[in-house]
Enzyme design. Structure first.
Site, mmCIF file in Angstrom:
data_model
loop_
_atom_site.group_PDB
_atom_site.id
_atom_site.type_symbol
_atom_site.label_atom_id
_atom_site.label_comp_id
_atom_site.label_asym_id
_atom_site.label_seq_id
_atom_site.Cartn_x
_atom_site.Cartn_y
_atom_site.Cartn_z
ATOM 1 N N LYS A 1 -7.234 -4.953 -2.789
ATOM 2 C CA LYS A 1 -8.033 -5.402 -1.643
ATOM 3 C C LYS A 1 -9.011 -4.316 -1.221
ATOM 4 O O LYS A 1 -8.851 -3.154 -1.580
ATOM 5 C CB LYS A 1 -7.110 -5.789 -0.480
ATOM 6 N N CYS B 1 -1.957 -2.855 7.700
ATOM 7 C CA CYS B 1 -1.900 -3.732 6.528
ATOM 8 C C CYS B 1 -0.618 -4.557 6.446
ATOM 9 O O CYS B 1 -0.650 -5.704 6.003
ATOM 10 C CB CYS B 1 -2.138 -2.924 5.267
ATOM 11 N N ASP C 1 0.783 -1.248 0.000
ATOM 12 C CA ASP C 1 0.000 0.000 0.000
ATOM 13 C C ASP C 1 0.817 1.303 0.000
ATOM 14 O O ASP C 1 0.545 2.205 0.802
ATOM 15 C CB ASP C 1 -0.952 0.018 1.213
#
Length: 196
Positions: free
Chosen positions: A106, A151, A8
């Site tokens: 996601k 994450c 990310d």
């Protein structure tokens, strides 16, 4: 095969973004530098629809960072971030992307959040990352990126549960909450994970 999973590195989690991780930009040169040490590089990308239920804006009367029950799971209400196709969802321009072989998106189901690169938070649906690693005969993964205490941690935790030897690269990861991150690191090591 040494595999790096970059988590990310998106504009909304970086300086000026709607959910900026403190000092998040510091990880980019580190990630660029270490890529040469890996044979396989993969990335995850938060990719939310505009009406994602993890957004505080979808719950009138609720505040950002409040915790609610969402379909039976605890859910932090986040600022709107990483909306599909938006500038905030794009990878940062300074991240070296040419060596990334595949990207796993996601958080696309509006009813459930997804911190891990492997599954949504209820483990109701997988992203295909596990199958990809298995097909490539990967036995060890290194995880780095943003945010360390969300994450990155959830991705690394699932990697251990799925049987991979797993290491979090701390210099290439930054947390939202330092205190929480210290606790999560202890949990991760107790599960057999490594932190370098």
């Amino acid at each position: 095969m040494k595999t790096l999973i970059i988590v990310d590195i998106q504009n909304d989690f970086l300086e000026g973004g709607s959910l900026a991780v403190p000092n998040g930009n510091d990880v980019i040169p580190v990630l660029n530098e270490i890529q040469k040490d890996f044979e396989l590089i993969l990335a995850t990308q938060d990719w939310h629809p505009q009406n994602h239920k993890s957004f505080a804006a979808e719950h009138p009367g609720k505040n950002e960072f409040e915790v609610i029950d969402l379909n039976g799971l605890q859910q932090v209400l986040w600022p709107v971030h990483c909306v599909q196709g938006s500038f905030g969802a794009e990878f940062h321009k300074d991240l070296e992307k040419n060596n990334i072989e595949a990207i796993f998106r996601k958080g696309m189901d509006p009813e459930i959040d997804s911190y891990s690169g492997f599954y949504d938070n209820g483990k109701r649906k997988n992203t295909g990352l596990f199958g990809y690693l298995k097909d490539r005969k990967v036995s060890e993964v290194f995880v780095a990126g943003l945010a360390a205490d969300f994450c990155v941690y959830f991705t690394a935790n699932d990697a251990i549960d799925l049987g991979f030897k797993t290491t979090i690269i701390e210099e290439a990861s930054k947390p939202i909450d330092d205190e929480n991150w210290e606790k999560l690191k202890l949990d991760f090591k107790q599960k057999g994970g490594n932190i370098v």
